[in-house]
Design an enzyme around this catalytic site. Sequence first.
Site, mmCIF file in Angstrom:
data_model
loop_
_atom_site.group_PDB
_atom_site.id
_atom_site.type_symbol
_atom_site.label_atom_id
_atom_site.label_comp_id
_atom_site.label_asym_id
_atom_site.label_seq_id
_atom_site.Cartn_x
_atom_site.Cartn_y
_atom_site.Cartn_z
ATOM 1 N N ARG A 12 21.689 -0.145 -3.312
ATOM 2 C CA ARG A 12 21.800 -1.453 -2.646
ATOM 3 C C ARG A 12 22.538 -2.459 -3.527
ATOM 4 N NH1 ARG A 12 16.604 -1.162 0.214
ATOM 5 N NH2 ARG A 12 16.255 1.083 0.328
ATOM 6 N N ASP B 249 18.542 -6.906 -1.299
ATOM 7 C CA ASP B 249 17.970 -5.574 -1.539
ATOM 8 C C ASP B 249 18.037 -4.718 -0.284
ATOM 9 O OD1 ASP B 249 15.966 -7.722 -0.966
ATOM 10 O OD2 ASP B 249 14.660 -6.018 -0.595
ATOM 11 N N ASP C 243 0.810 -1.225 0.000
ATOM 12 C CA ASP C 243 0.000 0.000 0.000
ATOM 13 C C ASP C 243 0.843 1.274 0.000
ATOM 14 O OD1 ASP C 243 1.051 -0.082 2.527
ATOM 15 O OD2 ASP C 243 -0.864 -0.287 3.569
HETATM 16 P P1 AMP Z 1 11.556 -5.063 2.848
HETATM 17 O O1 AMP Z 1 11.514 -6.539 3.089
HETATM 18 O O2 AMP Z 1 10.817 -4.242 3.871
HETATM 19 O O3 AMP Z 1 12.940 -4.575 2.654
HETATM 20 O O4 AMP Z 1 10.756 -4.796 1.479
HETATM 21 C C1 AMP Z 1 10.930 -5.550 0.333
HETATM 22 C C2 AMP Z 1 10.253 -4.872 -0.819
HETATM 23 O O5 AMP Z 1 8.861 -4.694 -0.565
HETATM 24 C C3 AMP Z 1 10.791 -3.493 -1.167
HETATM 25 O O6 AMP Z 1 10.741 -3.344 -2.553
HETATM 26 C C4 AMP Z 1 9.826 -2.573 -0.473
HETATM 27 O O7 AMP Z 1 9.763 -1.306 -1.065
HETATM 28 C C5 AMP Z 1 8.516 -3.312 -0.662
HETATM 29 N N1 AMP Z 1 7.519 -2.998 0.361
HETATM 30 C C6 AMP Z 1 7.526 -3.355 1.664
HETATM 31 N N2 AMP Z 1 6.431 -2.900 2.289
HETATM 32 C C7 AMP Z 1 5.700 -2.223 1.373
HETATM 33 C C8 AMP Z 1 4.469 -1.508 1.395
HETATM 34 N N3 AMP Z 1 3.734 -1.407 2.507
HETATM 35 N N4 AMP Z 1 4.053 -0.944 0.239
HETATM 36 C C9 AMP Z 1 4.772 -1.042 -0.877
HETATM 37 N N5 AMP Z 1 5.931 -1.695 -0.974
HETATM 38 C C10 AMP Z 1 6.401 -2.285 0.136
HETATM 39 MG MG MG Z 2 13.971 -3.323 1.935
#
Ligand code: AMP
Ligand code: MG
Length: 520
Positions: free
Chosen positions: A215, A284, A157
């Site tokens: 990254r 990432d 979201d």
């Molecule tokens: P993370 O595991 O938090 O590093 O996120 C992994 C991927 O999911 C990244 O590309 C983030 O930008 C995306 N992401 C995580 N949470 C959200 C969210 N609530 N809305 C959109 N993208 C998200």
């Molecule tokens: Mg991330």
Amino acid sequence: MFIDGDDSVHHRPKNSRYGRIPLLFSPLTATGSAINVDDLPLDNSFAGLPPAFYTRLMPTPLPAPYFVAASARAAALAGLDPALLEQDDFVATFTGNHVPARAKPLAAVYSGHQFGVWAGQLGDGRAILLGQLAGPHGPMELQLKGAGKTPYSRMGDGRAVLRSSIREFLCSEAMAALGIPTTRALVVTGSDQGILRETVESAAVVTRMAPSFVRFGSFEHWSSRDKPEELRILADYVIATFYPELAGAPNPYQALLKEVTRRTAHMIAHWQAVGFMHGVMNTDNMSILGLTLDYGPFGFMDAFDSEHICNHTDQQGRYSYANQPQVGHWNCYALAQALLPLIGSVEEAEEALAVYQPAFAGKIDELLRAKLGLATAQDDDAQLFDAMFSLMHANHADFTLFFRKLGTLRLDAPDQDAPLRDMFRRDDFDAWAVRYRARLRLENRVDSERKLAMDKVNPKYVLRNYLAQAAIEKAQDKDFSEVARLLAVLEHPFDEQPHNDRYCALPPDWASHLAVSCSS
Ligand code: AMP
Ligand code: MG
């Protein structure tokens, strides 16, 4: 060309519990003449890359934003007077409701390996880069996390909840105060907009700062798509902007891999030395600058368990405490694989990766010697450390308290060991203490001098989950005072702060049920 990957991530490190592998500048100020946010001299070097690297877009506003917390230290790094951050136009800006005149907001694209598996395209799904400000130590990029959907949001979201934003804010600043390389957090703002996670929570935006948010996955993105030109452009940008000293190396791309590998190994040694667990060490989430990046389900160790998994979502324990050093190595392999077309040969890539193990071992030994108050190095120090971690593991000793109390040990007064000894089965502790005392006799420091040195490296205050949780629960009722108080404590982690003793207490019973997951 493929490099033989290090597939040993799931193997326990041998014989070890801690994962060894075999102002001259004047700030922009509100005083005198008030600064309008549109006057901020924002620049954006990343926006100078070709459009394929990002999507230019506006943040999505949130209703009725309010100020939650700010870090004066982070503000200084961006050349900002912290008082500005509570101004309405700044609160609006750092919520994404206003875009300063000179900002070039964008979301960057990247890919990555998640939990060891290729995940394909990811990207800034909820983070928007506003641009960079010139600070006293160089440019600092400002990134709004939770500022709305982007083309990379996938099913998300685009939002972040107050709970996770406060956690990221406090931990970024706590890690910096511990001397650990990290992205920073400038300010958190909130809104009563409901955000659905396991329950409905309130929205927030945390503004993060780093010289760059590039990254490992930013490079994997282009190599996986077989786009050598874009790969080169990105590597040249990173070298020219953040590693200019490498530009003249015979093979600058190999030199880049080597330096990033070294920094990553050092960063993880720092994590191990304070009992920090990142929780989601996906490629990432690995910074090309060797900074701790993307605080989600992280944790600081309470009762020591070398197998501890801080992320509830990580059922296999890939990112357990003991696995972190090997995962860091694995991630560097993934980066090497991505850079291979630029580096030219597997041999040169492997040569660069070979710095990981000695860099990690050298740094962790240095940090552990300091933690034990040892000014000199002796051949069998590593065995002493291993025995200590085994002792801590077998007795579930509290990580932070143990090291802090160790400084009180008096060389010639074993009869006064009670405060330390009470953390262990007596015989276990006594056996190790004999070895430790024998080792201390090879030094020529008196007790008081050793304690002073140990107190400078063994923090008294770390961001335990229960402390963050208590601050979050108050903040969810609109009382942000505990966030500010906790930040103030964590900014001085090595100081005694007798009036703040409750912040170094063991976790209360209710905290044993706290679970952190990827939900944020
Ligand atoms: P993370 O595991 O938090 O590093 O996120 C992994 C991927 O999911 C990244 O590309 C983030 O930008 C995306 N992401 C995580 N949470 C959200 C969210 N609530 N809305 C959109 N993208 C998200
Ligand atoms: Mg991330």
